[in-house]
Motif scaffolding. Structure first.
Motif, PDB file in Angstrom:
ATOM      1  N   ALA A 263       0.864  -1.188   0.000  1.00 20.14           N
ATOM      2  CA  ALA A 263       0.000   0.000   0.000  1.00 20.14           C
ATOM      3  C   ALA A 263       0.895   1.230   0.000  1.00 20.14           C
ATOM      4  CB  ALA A 263      -0.908   0.002   1.221  1.00 20.14           C
ATOM      5  N   GLN A 264       0.322   2.352  -0.361  1.00 26.54           N
ATOM      6  CA  GLN A 264       1.105   3.581  -0.398  1.00 26.54           C
ATOM      7  C   GLN A 264       1.670   3.898   0.982  1.00 26.54           C
ATOM      8  OE1 GLN A 264      -1.067   6.938  -1.913  1.00 26.54           O
ATOM      9  NE2 GLN A 264       0.719   8.270  -1.976  1.00 26.54           N
ATOM     10  N   GLY A 265       2.977   4.187   1.039  1.00 29.06           N
ATOM     11  CA  GLY A 265       3.620   4.518   2.301  1.00 29.06           C
ATOM     12  C   GLY A 265       4.137   3.329   3.078  1.00 29.06           C
ATOM     13  N   ASP A 266       3.926   2.114   2.579  1.00 28.21           N
ATOM     14  CA  ASP A 266       4.381   0.912   3.274  1.00 28.21           C
ATOM     15  C   ASP A 266       5.898   0.816   3.305  1.00 28.21           C
ATOM     16  OD1 ASP A 266       1.936  -0.077   3.933  1.00 28.21           O
ATOM     17  OD2 ASP A 266       1.912  -1.706   2.476  1.00 28.21           O
ATOM     18  N   SER A 267       6.412   0.236   4.400  1.00 25.63           N
ATOM     19  CA  SER A 267       7.764  -0.301   4.393  1.00 25.63           C
ATOM     20  C   SER A 267       7.694  -1.691   3.781  1.00 25.63           C
ATOM     21  CB  SER A 267       8.321  -0.360   5.817  1.00 25.63           C
ATOM     22  OG  SER A 267       7.544  -1.239   6.614  1.00 25.63           O
ATOM     23  N   THR A 268       8.796  -2.419   3.758  1.00 24.94           N
ATOM     24  CA  THR A 268       8.787  -3.765   3.191  1.00 24.94           C
ATOM     25  C   THR A 268       7.762  -4.638   3.910  1.00 24.94           C
ATOM     26  OG1 THR A 268      11.131  -3.561   2.650  1.00 24.94           O
ATOM     27  CG2 THR A 268      10.200  -5.769   2.625  1.00 24.94           C
TER      28      THR A 268
END
Length: 288
Positions: free
Chosen positions: A42-47
């Motif tokens: 999703a937008q803004g996710d880390s790994t």
């Protein structure tokens, strides 16, 4: 609030007041034919770290991303359509009704409804222990604490402690239930074991295999087949419904597995979905 008492994979089960008959052979060996990958960020996710997966009767797929503390809803083409944040690291998920799931979050179970392709958080249950694995069968909520397997009602009332093993950490991690409810499966990943329990918690069998190291996830398909995910062995295994012997090695590192955390059968597309540690993509293996 009224909850439906039902089995996962309802299309494979006939249920009446007299009999419960499972259609299909739970020991039929699954064969893999091809693999696809889908990015679930999703937008803004880390790994991402996909700790668990659930497929609804509609074909919608939910994945639990513990690195980003959220639950994600994918459509039948495995495209992200909705997601919701939870208060702590999210770990495991199970279906309660065709449009409702439960997710383990810290010492809580978060109920989530699927409404118009959106995830809506509802009530929570709080417990006196950490919650890791979760499964549901006919009104009973099964929860693991890392060293114990508990049976609760949906209102959070404790029914019984079914199994306990405090010889190590995480000896009781993931859990699953056979379609008829007569067998319970739990993974002991520091000791590389799958335990099969009777309904009362007594041990029926213990499975170990050189191809199974750190079994994080156990999953029962809609036909009753038992799948195991070995994180350190980088394997997906199928064992017999008694939990006593290996039937097949379905996928290995050669098939793209890198520290798999979760496995789930998708009967809508006849495929096996695998989530992995620190990886933004789910793997989807087509079944012959």
């Amino acid at each position: 609030m009224q909850y439906l008492s039902q089995l996962s994979g309802l299309g494979s089960v006939e249920h009446s007041t007299q009999t419960l008959t499972v259609r299909g052979n739970p020991d039929q060996i699954i064969k893999i034919d091809g693999k696809s990958e889908y990015d679930v960020r999703a937008q803004g996710d880390s790994t991402c770290c996909i700790r668990d997966i659930c497929v609804l009767p509609t074909g919608l797929v939910l994945v639990v991303d513990s690195n980003n503390n959220n639950v994600k809803l994918l459509n039948q083409q495995y495209q992200l359509v909705s997601h919701c944040s939870v208060s702590h690291e999210s770990l495991c998920i199970c279906q309660i009704t065709p449009s409702e799931v439960c997710v383990t979050v810290g010492a809580e179970v978060q109920f989530i409804k699927i409404k118009n392709n959106k995830l809506v958080k509802e009530r929570k249950l709080r417990f006196q222990h950490h919650c890791y694995g979760i499964a549901y069968h006919q009104g009973d909520l099964l929860l693991t604490s890392g060293t114990s397997l508990y049976k609760y009602l949906l209102d959070g009332k404790l029914v019984s402690t079914l199994h306990k093993d405090d010889s190590d950490k995480w000896t009781v991690w993931s859990c699953a239930v056979s379609l008829t409810g007569d067998k319970l499966y739990i993974t002991n990943f520091p000791q590389d074991k799958l335990l099969t329990l009777a309904r009362d918690g007594s041990v029926l069998s213990i499975f170990m295999d050189p191809e199974l190291e750190w079994p994080n996830c156990v999953h029962v398909t809609p036909a009753g087949q038992v799948l195991l995910c070995g994180r350190c062995s980088k394997t997906i295994l199928q064992v017999d419904s008694q939990g006593s012997r290996k039937l097949a090695t379905l996928a290995t590192k050669r098939d793209g597995l890198l520290f798999p955390w979760s496995v789930c059968y998708n009967s809508t597309t006849d495929s096996i979905i695998v989530g992995q540690n620190n990886n933004n993509k789910i793997l989807v293996y087509k079944v012959k």
